[in-house]
Design a protein around this motif. Structure first.
Motif, PDB file in Angstrom:
ATOM      1  N   ARG A 189       0.840  -1.206   0.000  1.00 52.07           N
ATOM      2  CA  ARG A 189       0.000   0.000   0.000  1.00 52.07           C
ATOM      3  C   ARG A 189       0.877   1.260   0.000  1.00 52.07           C
ATOM      4  NH1 ARG A 189      -5.556  -0.049   1.722  1.00 52.07           N
ATOM      5  NH2 ARG A 189      -6.365  -2.156   1.965  1.00 52.07           N
ATOM      6  N   LEU A 190       1.972   1.227   0.751  1.00 52.38           N
ATOM      7  CA  LEU A 190       2.889   2.369   0.741  1.00 52.38           C
ATOM      8  C   LEU A 190       3.515   2.546  -0.635  1.00 52.38           C
ATOM      9  CD1 LEU A 190       4.701   1.884   4.180  1.00 52.38           C
ATOM     10  CD2 LEU A 190       2.989   3.618   3.619  1.00 52.38           C
ATOM     11  N   VAL A 191       3.945   1.457  -1.219  1.00 50.38           N
ATOM     12  CA  VAL A 191       4.563   1.514  -2.556  1.00 50.38           C
ATOM     13  C   VAL A 191       3.585   2.094  -3.573  1.00 50.38           C
ATOM     14  CG1 VAL A 191       5.394   0.083  -4.465  1.00 50.38           C
ATOM     15  CG2 VAL A 191       6.223  -0.336  -2.155  1.00 50.38           C
ATOM     16  N   ALA A 192       2.313   1.712  -3.471  1.00 46.92           N
ATOM     17  CA  ALA A 192       1.310   2.160  -4.442  1.00 46.92           C
ATOM     18  C   ALA A 192       1.096   3.669  -4.415  1.00 46.92           C
ATOM     19  CB  ALA A 192      -0.016   1.441  -4.189  1.00 46.92           C
ATOM     20  N   GLN A 193       1.441   4.327  -3.307  1.00 54.13           N
ATOM     21  CA  GLN A 193       1.230   5.767  -3.185  1.00 54.13           C
ATOM     22  C   GLN A 193       2.429   6.582  -3.654  1.00 54.13           C
ATOM     23  OE1 GLN A 193      -1.133   7.024   0.409  1.00 54.13           O
ATOM     24  NE2 GLN A 193      -0.593   4.990   1.136  1.00 54.13           N
ATOM     25  N   LEU A 194       3.496   5.908  -4.061  1.00 61.18           N
ATOM     26  CA  LEU A 194       4.696   6.602  -4.502  1.00 61.18           C
ATOM     27  C   LEU A 194       4.701   6.801  -6.015  1.00 61.18           C
ATOM     28  CD1 LEU A 194       7.370   4.700  -2.378  1.00 61.18           C
ATOM     29  CD2 LEU A 194       6.340   6.919  -1.886  1.00 61.18           C
ATOM     30  N   PRO A 195       5.411   7.827  -6.487  1.00 59.74           N
ATOM     31  CA  PRO A 195       5.621   7.964  -7.938  1.00 59.74           C
ATOM     32  C   PRO A 195       6.328   6.728  -8.480  1.00 59.74           C
ATOM     33  CG  PRO A 195       6.288   9.955  -6.763  1.00 59.74           C
ATOM     34  CD  PRO A 195       6.008   8.925  -5.722  1.00 59.74           C
ATOM     35  N   ASP A 196       6.100   6.425  -9.733  1.00 58.39           N
ATOM     36  CA  ASP A 196       6.652   5.213 -10.338  1.00 58.39           C
ATOM     37  C   ASP A 196       8.165   5.100 -10.158  1.00 58.39           C
ATOM     38  OD1 ASP A 196       4.184   4.395 -11.105  1.00 58.39           O
ATOM     39  OD2 ASP A 196       4.377   4.969 -13.212  1.00 58.39           O
ATOM     40  N   HIS A 197       8.877   6.221 -10.313  1.00 58.34           N
ATOM     41  CA  HIS A 197      10.333   6.146 -10.294  1.00 58.34           C
ATOM     42  C   HIS A 197      10.902   5.883  -8.898  1.00 58.34           C
ATOM     43  CE1 HIS A 197       9.620  10.356  -9.202  1.00 58.34           C
ATOM     44  NE2 HIS A 197      10.836  10.387  -8.714  1.00 58.34           N
ATOM     45  N   LEU A 198      10.057   5.920  -7.854  1.00 56.12           N
ATOM     46  CA  LEU A 198      10.532   5.668  -6.496  1.00 56.12           C
ATOM     47  C   LEU A 198      10.099   4.307  -5.954  1.00 56.12           C
ATOM     48  CD1 LEU A 198       9.824   9.133  -4.815  1.00 56.12           C
ATOM     49  CD2 LEU A 198      11.999   8.284  -5.691  1.00 56.12           C
ATOM     50  N   ARG A 199       9.203   3.629  -6.647  1.00 52.42           N
ATOM     51  CA  ARG A 199       8.579   2.441  -6.071  1.00 52.42           C
ATOM     52  C   ARG A 199       9.554   1.287  -5.838  1.00 52.42           C
ATOM     53  NH1 ARG A 199       2.628   2.207  -9.122  1.00 52.42           N
ATOM     54  NH2 ARG A 199       1.854   4.142  -8.197  1.00 52.42           N
ATOM     55  N   ILE A 203      14.168  13.405 -12.358  1.00 50.80           N
ATOM     56  CA  ILE A 203      13.842  14.068 -11.100  1.00 50.80           C
ATOM     57  C   ILE A 203      14.381  13.219  -9.955  1.00 50.80           C
ATOM     58  CG2 ILE A 203      12.002  14.928  -9.625  1.00 50.80           C
ATOM     59  CD1 ILE A 203      10.252  15.172 -12.059  1.00 50.80           C
ATOM     60  N   ASP A 204      15.361  13.748  -9.232  1.00 52.54           N
ATOM     61  CA  ASP A 204      15.874  13.026  -8.081  1.00 52.54           C
ATOM     62  C   ASP A 204      15.310  13.645  -6.808  1.00 52.54           C
ATOM     63  OD1 ASP A 204      17.291  15.376  -7.758  1.00 52.54           O
ATOM     64  OD2 ASP A 204      19.177  14.539  -8.466  1.00 52.54           O
ATOM     65  N   LEU A 205      15.583  12.990  -5.687  1.00 51.43           N
ATOM     66  CA  LEU A 205      15.023  13.430  -4.419  1.00 51.43           C
ATOM     67  C   LEU A 205      15.489  14.832  -4.050  1.00 51.43           C
ATOM     68  CD1 LEU A 205      13.315  12.747  -1.950  1.00 51.43           C
ATOM     69  CD2 LEU A 205      15.322  11.668  -0.936  1.00 51.43           C
ATOM     70  N   ALA A 206      16.748  15.145  -4.358  1.00 48.95           N
ATOM     71  CA  ALA A 206      17.276  16.468  -4.030  1.00 48.95           C
ATOM     72  C   ALA A 206      16.498  17.565  -4.753  1.00 48.95           C
ATOM     73  CB  ALA A 206      18.758  16.547  -4.390  1.00 48.95           C
ATOM     74  N   PHE A 207      16.144  17.305  -6.023  1.00 52.05           N
ATOM     75  CA  PHE A 207      15.380  18.307  -6.764  1.00 52.05           C
ATOM     76  C   PHE A 207      13.967  18.439  -6.214  1.00 52.05           C
ATOM     77  CE2 PHE A 207      12.811  19.806 -10.390  1.00 52.05           C
ATOM     78  CZ  PHE A 207      13.488  20.993 -10.653  1.00 52.05           C
ATOM     79  N   VAL A 208      13.348  17.323  -5.831  1.00 56.45           N
ATOM     80  CA  VAL A 208      12.012  17.371  -5.223  1.00 56.45           C
ATOM     81  C   VAL A 208      12.055  18.196  -3.945  1.00 56.45           C
ATOM     82  CG1 VAL A 208      10.187  16.002  -4.143  1.00 56.45           C
ATOM     83  CG2 VAL A 208      11.271  15.194  -6.243  1.00 56.45           C
ATOM     84  N   LYS A 209      13.123  18.037  -3.141  1.00 58.31           N
ATOM     85  CA  LYS A 209      13.255  18.802  -1.902  1.00 58.31           C
ATOM     86  C   LYS A 209      13.393  20.299  -2.196  1.00 58.31           C
ATOM     87  CE  LYS A 209      13.127  15.455   1.105  1.00 58.31           C
ATOM     88  NZ  LYS A 209      11.999  15.349   2.036  1.00 58.31           N
TER      89      LYS A 209
END
Length: 378
Positions: free
Chosen positions: A263-273, A314-320
């Protein structure tokens, strides 16, 4: 619920709408005492309100920092939504310490509004905002016209407050108030909430909300506390401050470790799953928990179908960075907007993400500054 395209014709037109305004009681005082924790609680409740707004076929038009401006084509749907919001928040609060509870005021008016690409204006909006300030903590104030429309459709227990002189409103407005008693913390909480919602709002409680409000589910012994905290930290790295809300909601809806992770995975963007699933499995092994069986990876063709320019762009640093800049502009709702944008539009490039987020800013100058700060090479 209608699509964004279906709402587009409203822009630049006058229309009759039920406007719902909300705000947090003692928001400034809470912020001065503990800013970080207050922002976290506001994000939690705004996510819940947004969910109910969509369930009742409404639309969030504007975020006001500590509240929402919502639009409904039906006054009945608007009032039913407000009732369910206040009762749900009260029910959840019964299982929380005082420091984790927020109270909200809600005002509702039916009137003529003008919808522009970036805002909604008119006396209908102004009156709804003033009605919100008249409401008691945890209560709802309705204008006379709203009450007249809904009184035969919903079994309301409303108190007539008489005509009120509202700031910057020329004529006095007769208003009604609904004050909802806080739900007691008992094992009958779930059934009591379902009963009161059905009787007061005349609607059935959504199944997913029933699961969220099950007081027994809040203490499911799925995982040790240290494992829960570690998983939540992992989720924070993926989606930011909204993670705590998503984690608690998901935990309340599941009865197995495998289901929780999926369920947690399903709520993430595809590139983070895939990364999150792998790290969650490793975390469970490290902390002595049996990890859930891995789901089969998506077919390789799905990844190949994505444009090369968007994969890993898009990496995590850019999202931040986006989260920081958007929070400066519009307040604590920013992480929620980013999370929803990435979930609804997987595979965005940096440029596309910035363009999508800039549409939530209140004016073109702020939008241009936001784009420049994030897209100009340093």
């Amino acid at each position: 619920m209608g699509t964004e395209q279906e709402h587009q014709p409203l822009q630049g037109h006058r229309t009759l709408a039920a406007i719902v305004f909300s705000d947090v009681v003692n928001y400034s005082g809470r912020m001065s005492h503990n800013e970080e924790h207050t922002l976290k609680l506001v994000q939690r409740d705004l996510e819940l309100m947004t969910r109910f707004c969509e369930q009742y076929e409404g639309r969030v038009l504007k975020f006001t920092g500590d509240g929402l401006l919502m639009y409904f084509t039906s006054a009945v749907q608007a009032v039913a939504c407000a009732l369910e919001v206040q009762k749900t928040i009260a029910a959840i609060a019964a299982n929380l310490p005082e420091s984790d509870r927020l109270q909200h005021r809600i005002g509702i008016h039916l009137g003529d509004v003008f919808v522009s690409p970036t805002d909604v204006m008119g006396d209908g909006v102004n009156i709804a905002a003033r009605l919100q300030s008249e409401a008691e903590p945890g209560g709802i104030c309705l204008s006379q016209i709203v009450y007249d429309v809904v009184k035969k459709r919903l079994a309301l227990q409303a108190t007539y407050l008489g005509p009120r002189e509202l700031k910057h409103i020329q004529e006095s407005i007769p208003i009604y108030q609904i004050v909802l008693a806080a739900q007691s913390k008992t094992t009958n909480l779930k059934s009591e909430l379902e009963r009161t919602l059905t009787e007061s709002a005349g609607v059935e409680v959504d199944d997913s909300i029933k699961q969220d409000l099950n007081p027994l589910s809040m203490d499911l012994p799925l995982l040790a506390d240290d494992v829960k905290k570690a998983l939540e930290r992992l989720l924070v790295e993926a989606v930011g401050p909204i993670a705590s809300v998503l984690f608690q909601q998901t935990l309340n809806q599941t009865d197995s470790r495998q289901d929780l992770i999926e369920r947690l995975v399903a709520q993430l963007p595809d590139h983070l799953r895939n990364s999150f699933r792998s790290r969650a499995d490793d975390l469970l092994k490290e902390l002595g928990e049996n990890p859930p069986p891995r789901s089969p990876p998506p077919p390789a063709i799905k990844e190949e179908a994505q444009p090369a320019a968007s994969r890993g762009a898009i990496d995590l640093a850019f999202v931040k960075r986006c989260e920081l800049e958007l929070t400066k502009a519009i307040g604590p709702i920013a992480p929620l907007i980013i999370q929803r944008t990435l979930s609804q539009q997987p595979g965005l490039s940096r440029h596309q993400l910035v363009e999508a987020l800039s549409s939530h800013l209140p004016n073109p100058r702020m939008s241009e500054s936001f784009r420049r700060d994030l897209l100009t090479p340093s």
